[in-house]
Design a protein around this motif. Structure first.
Motif, mmCIF file in Angstrom:
data_model
loop_
_atom_site.group_PDB
_atom_site.id
_atom_site.type_symbol
_atom_site.label_atom_id
_atom_site.label_comp_id
_atom_site.label_asym_id
_atom_site.label_seq_id
_atom_site.Cartn_x
_atom_site.Cartn_y
_atom_site.Cartn_z
ATOM 1 N N TRP A 47 0.844 -1.188 0.000
ATOM 2 C CA TRP A 47 0.000 0.000 0.000
ATOM 3 C C TRP A 47 0.879 1.238 0.000
ATOM 4 O O TRP A 47 1.984 1.220 0.530
ATOM 5 C CB TRP A 47 -0.880 0.052 1.253
ATOM 6 N N GLN A 48 0.336 2.303 -0.540
ATOM 7 C CA GLN A 48 0.956 3.613 -0.382
ATOM 8 C C GLN A 48 0.092 4.395 0.582
ATOM 9 O O GLN A 48 -1.120 4.499 0.386
ATOM 10 C CB GLN A 48 1.046 4.349 -1.713
ATOM 11 N N ILE A 49 0.710 4.912 1.628
ATOM 12 C CA ILE A 49 -0.009 5.703 2.623
ATOM 13 C C ILE A 49 0.463 7.145 2.501
ATOM 14 O O ILE A 49 1.659 7.422 2.538
ATOM 15 C CB ILE A 49 0.272 5.226 4.059
ATOM 16 N N GLY A 50 -0.490 8.048 2.356
ATOM 17 C CA GLY A 50 -0.208 9.477 2.390
ATOM 18 C C GLY A 50 -0.981 10.087 3.542
ATOM 19 O O GLY A 50 -2.116 9.702 3.810
ATOM 20 N N PHE A 51 -0.357 11.010 4.242
ATOM 21 C CA PHE A 51 -1.036 11.701 5.338
ATOM 22 C C PHE A 51 -0.627 13.162 5.305
ATOM 23 O O PHE A 51 0.551 13.487 5.156
ATOM 24 C CB PHE A 51 -0.665 11.102 6.699
ATOM 25 N N VAL A 52 -1.603 14.058 5.443
ATOM 26 C CA VAL A 52 -1.352 15.490 5.547
ATOM 27 C C VAL A 52 -1.999 15.977 6.837
ATOM 28 O O VAL A 52 -3.186 15.736 7.065
ATOM 29 C CB VAL A 52 -1.919 16.264 4.330
ATOM 30 N N GLY A 53 -1.214 16.624 7.669
ATOM 31 C CA GLY A 53 -1.714 17.172 8.931
ATOM 32 C C GLY A 53 -1.628 18.681 8.943
ATOM 33 O O GLY A 53 -0.895 19.282 8.155
ATOM 34 N N ALA A 60 6.834 14.074 14.266
ATOM 35 C CA ALA A 60 6.858 12.859 15.092
ATOM 36 C C ALA A 60 5.458 12.250 15.198
ATOM 37 O O ALA A 60 5.285 11.033 15.080
ATOM 38 C CB ALA A 60 7.418 13.165 16.474
ATOM 39 N N LEU A 61 4.449 13.081 15.418
ATOM 40 C CA LEU A 61 3.072 12.583 15.509
ATOM 41 C C LEU A 61 2.620 12.021 14.163
ATOM 42 O O LEU A 61 1.998 10.955 14.109
ATOM 43 C CB LEU A 61 2.128 13.692 15.972
ATOM 44 N N ALA A 62 2.950 12.706 13.070
ATOM 45 C CA ALA A 62 2.571 12.219 11.742
ATOM 46 C C ALA A 62 3.201 10.854 11.465
ATOM 47 O O ALA A 62 2.569 9.967 10.902
ATOM 48 C CB ALA A 62 2.984 13.232 10.673
ATOM 49 N N ARG A 63 4.451 10.649 11.897
ATOM 50 C CA ARG A 63 5.106 9.355 11.683
ATOM 51 C C ARG A 63 4.452 8.265 12.534
ATOM 52 O O ARG A 63 4.276 7.136 12.079
ATOM 53 C CB ARG A 63 6.599 9.424 11.994
ATOM 54 N N ASN A 90 7.670 15.647 5.612
ATOM 55 C CA ASN A 90 7.952 17.053 5.351
ATOM 56 C C ASN A 90 7.088 17.976 6.192
ATOM 57 O O ASN A 90 5.968 17.633 6.557
ATOM 58 C CB ASN A 90 7.695 17.385 3.875
ATOM 59 N N LYS A 91 7.619 19.164 6.455
ATOM 60 C CA LYS A 91 6.854 20.251 7.077
ATOM 61 C C LYS A 91 6.980 21.433 6.129
ATOM 62 O O LYS A 91 8.073 21.944 5.909
ATOM 63 C CB LYS A 91 7.433 20.589 8.455
ATOM 64 N N VAL A 119 3.372 13.088 5.213
ATOM 65 C CA VAL A 119 4.136 11.845 5.209
ATOM 66 C C VAL A 119 3.608 10.997 4.067
ATOM 67 O O VAL A 119 2.397 10.915 3.854
ATOM 68 C CB VAL A 119 3.957 11.059 6.534
ATOM 69 N N ILE A 120 4.514 10.386 3.324
ATOM 70 C CA ILE A 120 4.127 9.428 2.308
ATOM 71 C C ILE A 120 5.110 8.266 2.388
ATOM 72 O O ILE A 120 6.302 8.471 2.604
ATOM 73 C CB ILE A 120 4.080 10.051 0.890
ATOM 74 N N VAL A 121 4.587 7.055 2.288
ATOM 75 C CA VAL A 121 5.428 5.864 2.424
ATOM 76 C C VAL A 121 4.761 4.685 1.735
ATOM 77 O O VAL A 121 3.542 4.658 1.589
ATOM 78 C CB VAL A 121 5.675 5.553 3.927
ATOM 79 N N GLU A 122 5.580 3.742 1.304
ATOM 80 C CA GLU A 122 5.061 2.477 0.794
ATOM 81 C C GLU A 122 5.244 1.423 1.875
ATOM 82 O O GLU A 122 6.286 1.347 2.516
ATOM 83 C CB GLU A 122 5.792 2.057 -0.482
ATOM 84 N N VAL A 123 4.211 0.609 2.079
ATOM 85 C CA VAL A 123 4.192 -0.446 3.093
ATOM 86 C C VAL A 123 4.062 -1.777 2.376
ATOM 87 O O VAL A 123 3.207 -1.923 1.513
ATOM 88 C CB VAL A 123 2.981 -0.266 4.037
ATOM 89 N N THR A 124 4.901 -2.731 2.740
ATOM 90 C CA THR A 124 4.804 -4.076 2.177
ATOM 91 C C THR A 124 4.659 -5.072 3.315
ATOM 92 O O THR A 124 5.480 -5.097 4.237
ATOM 93 C CB THR A 124 6.053 -4.426 1.334
ATOM 94 N N GLY A 125 3.593 -5.880 3.275
ATOM 95 C CA GLY A 125 3.348 -6.902 4.284
ATOM 96 C C GLY A 125 4.235 -8.116 4.060
ATOM 97 O O GLY A 125 4.546 -8.471 2.920
#
Length: 150
Positions: A47-53, A60-63, A90-91, A119-125
């Protein structure tokens, strides 16, 4: 408009744009002003997870949000472990605004700079904890240790 009334208006504007960190359960949408999570499955096990706060959401909280969401995705697909790749945290300054008014020879102004954390990241199970050259996370451990009040 007298000086006190103008100052009260400026104070209300500043208070209305301040607030709390973007909550963990926020999904990115028009109604969340583009803040929150956006998740895309990119492979059967990834999955690709993107988060904008908002400005009150630090890196640290976003991670932590991202780690928890990665563990939830891996757990939901029955992967006891996962790895992260391509992480960006990124900020950024995204907007600035101000209010000013002039009275006789004096200029009064109040300003605001808007920041957002992304924050954007790829997750592999993974089905087993193998050596992969990158950190392997234990899904259950993350789910038990990182929790947020909704």
């Amino acid at each position: 408009m007298n000086f006190i009334c103008r100052m009260a208006t400026c104070t209300l504007v500043i208070l209305s744009v301040s607030g709390c960190a973007t909550s963990y359960d926020t999904q990115k949408s028009f109604w969340s002003f583009g803040k929150g999570f956006d998740i895309t499955q990119i492979a059967e096990d990834s999955w690709q997870i993107g988060f904008v706060g908002n400005a009150q959401t630090d890196r640290a909280l976003a991670r932590k949000y991202m780690l928890r969401k990665a563990a939830e995705l891996a757990d939901g697909a029955n992967y006891p472990y996962f790895v992260l790749s391509g992480e960006q945290n990124n900020k950024d300054t995204v907007a600035s605004s101000g209010i000013g008014f002039k009275r006789d020879d004096w200029l009064y102004s109040l300003g605001n700079i808007e920041n957002e954390t992304s924050v954007i990241v790829e997750v592999t199970g993974l089905h087993d904890k193998t050596e992969r050259g990158s950190r392997v996370y234990d899904t259950r451990y993350i789910l038990n240790k990182i929790k947020f009040d909704s």
